[in-house]
Design a protein around this motif. Structure first.
Motif, short mmCIF file in Angstrom:
data_model
loop_
_atom_site.label_atom_id
_atom_site.label_comp_id
_atom_site.label_asym_id
_atom_site.label_seq_id
_atom_site.Cartn_x
_atom_site.Cartn_y
_atom_site.Cartn_z
N ASN A 89 0.69 -1.22 0.00
CA ASN A 89 0.04 0.04 0.07
C ASN A 89 0.83 1.15 0.09
N GLU A 90 1.95 1.12 0.63
CA GLU A 90 3.01 2.33 0.77
C GLU A 90 3.39 2.60 -0.41
N VAL A 91 3.94 1.48 -1.35
CA VAL A 91 4.50 1.64 -2.50
C VAL A 91 3.32 2.22 -3.62
N ALA A 92 2.13 1.69 -3.50
CA ALA A 92 1.04 2.08 -4.36
C ALA A 92 0.70 3.58 -4.22
N ARG A 93 0.51 3.93 -2.90
CA ARG A 93 0.50 5.44 -2.49
C ARG A 93 1.67 6.39 -3.13
N LEU A 94 2.66 6.02 -3.02
CA LEU A 94 3.78 6.65 -3.66
C LEU A 94 3.57 6.84 -4.99
N CYS A 95 3.50 5.73 -5.57
CA CYS A 95 3.63 5.68 -7.34
C CYS A 95 2.33 6.30 -7.88
N ASP A 96 1.12 6.10 -7.13
CA ASP A 96 -0.19 6.77 -7.48
C ASP A 96 -0.31 8.13 -7.35
N SER A 97 0.72 9.06 -6.48
CA SER A 97 0.45 10.27 -6.29
C SER A 97 1.03 10.79 -7.47
N VAL A 98 1.79 10.30 -8.40
CA VAL A 98 2.22 10.98 -9.60
C VAL A 98 1.27 11.83 -10.37
N PRO A 99 0.23 11.18 -10.86
CA PRO A 99 -0.75 12.03 -11.72
C PRO A 99 -1.31 13.42 -11.19
N THR A 100 -1.52 13.13 -9.80
CA THR A 100 -2.19 14.17 -9.05
C THR A 100 -1.12 15.32 -8.78
#
Length: 194
Positions: free
Chosen positions: A68-79
């Motif tokens: 989940n921490e990895v996903a949160r980090l990576c998913d923040s890019v578009p925003t």
């Protein structure tokens, strides 16, 4: 994990899962393998049964929290790229990377237990982080604000080095300075007045 991976969770169930994962990172970072489900459930504001329904074993919870921490980090890019100029988005993301690295280092003992149980929580994480960094650097290159002779692999190595030496409690100021030093070396000419 008890939840069906193919079926989306109800909104309240997803909120509970998110609270559990955030609490798990905090508690495993503080207490390592000594962390108890009761403490994590209390910190998440959910019942222990809710925690066990989502994560029947400590290893399942540790792995899910890390992923989940990895996903949160990576998913923040578009925003970040939508809300900030590319260079500022990259700068903000590097701070999030240090937050991720600090949590990962704090959970090291717990992560070793997951590996010992035969699961590799790191599968795909390096690729995901590298892809996120490539996207950010690509936006910066397209905007003409960073050098083109530095690859995202080079940048990832620099960030990993900063994380190894400076991620962790009491070292945040040093990490910020090193990130700025690294980013300054990447950046092309600065606008007047900076």
């Amino acid at each position: 994990m008890a939840a069906d991976a193919g079926r989306p969770l109800r909104a309240d169930a997803q909120r509970n899962r998110d609270k559990i994962l955030a609490a798990a990172v905090r508690v495993f970072t503080e207490q390592g393998l000594e962390a108890h489900f009761d403490r994590i459930a209390k910190e998440a504001g959910v019942g222990t049964g809710t925690l066990y329904r989502n994560f029947p074993t400590k290893e399942a919870l540790i792995e899910a929290a890390y992923r989940n921490e990895v996903a949160r980090l990576c998913d923040s890019v578009p925003t970040l790229l939508e809300s900030l100029p590319p260079y500022e988005a990259l700068r903000a993301w590097t701070r999030r990377f240090i937050d991720y690295a600090t949590a990962k280092m704090g959970m090291a003992d717990a992560m070793r237990a997951v590996l010992a149980a035969g699961t590799d929580p790191y599968t795909d994480s390096r690729r995901m982080i590298q892809d996120a960094l490539t996207s950010l650097m690509g936006a910066c290159t397209a905007a003409g604000v960073i050098r083109t002779d530095i690859s995202s692999s080079d940048m990832f190595a620099a960030l990993a080095g900063i994380a190894l030496t400076s991620a962790g409690p009491g070292r945040r100021d040093q990490a910020e300075r090193l990130l700025d030093l690294n980013l300054d070396g990447l950046r092309l000419g600065r606008p007047q007045g900076e």
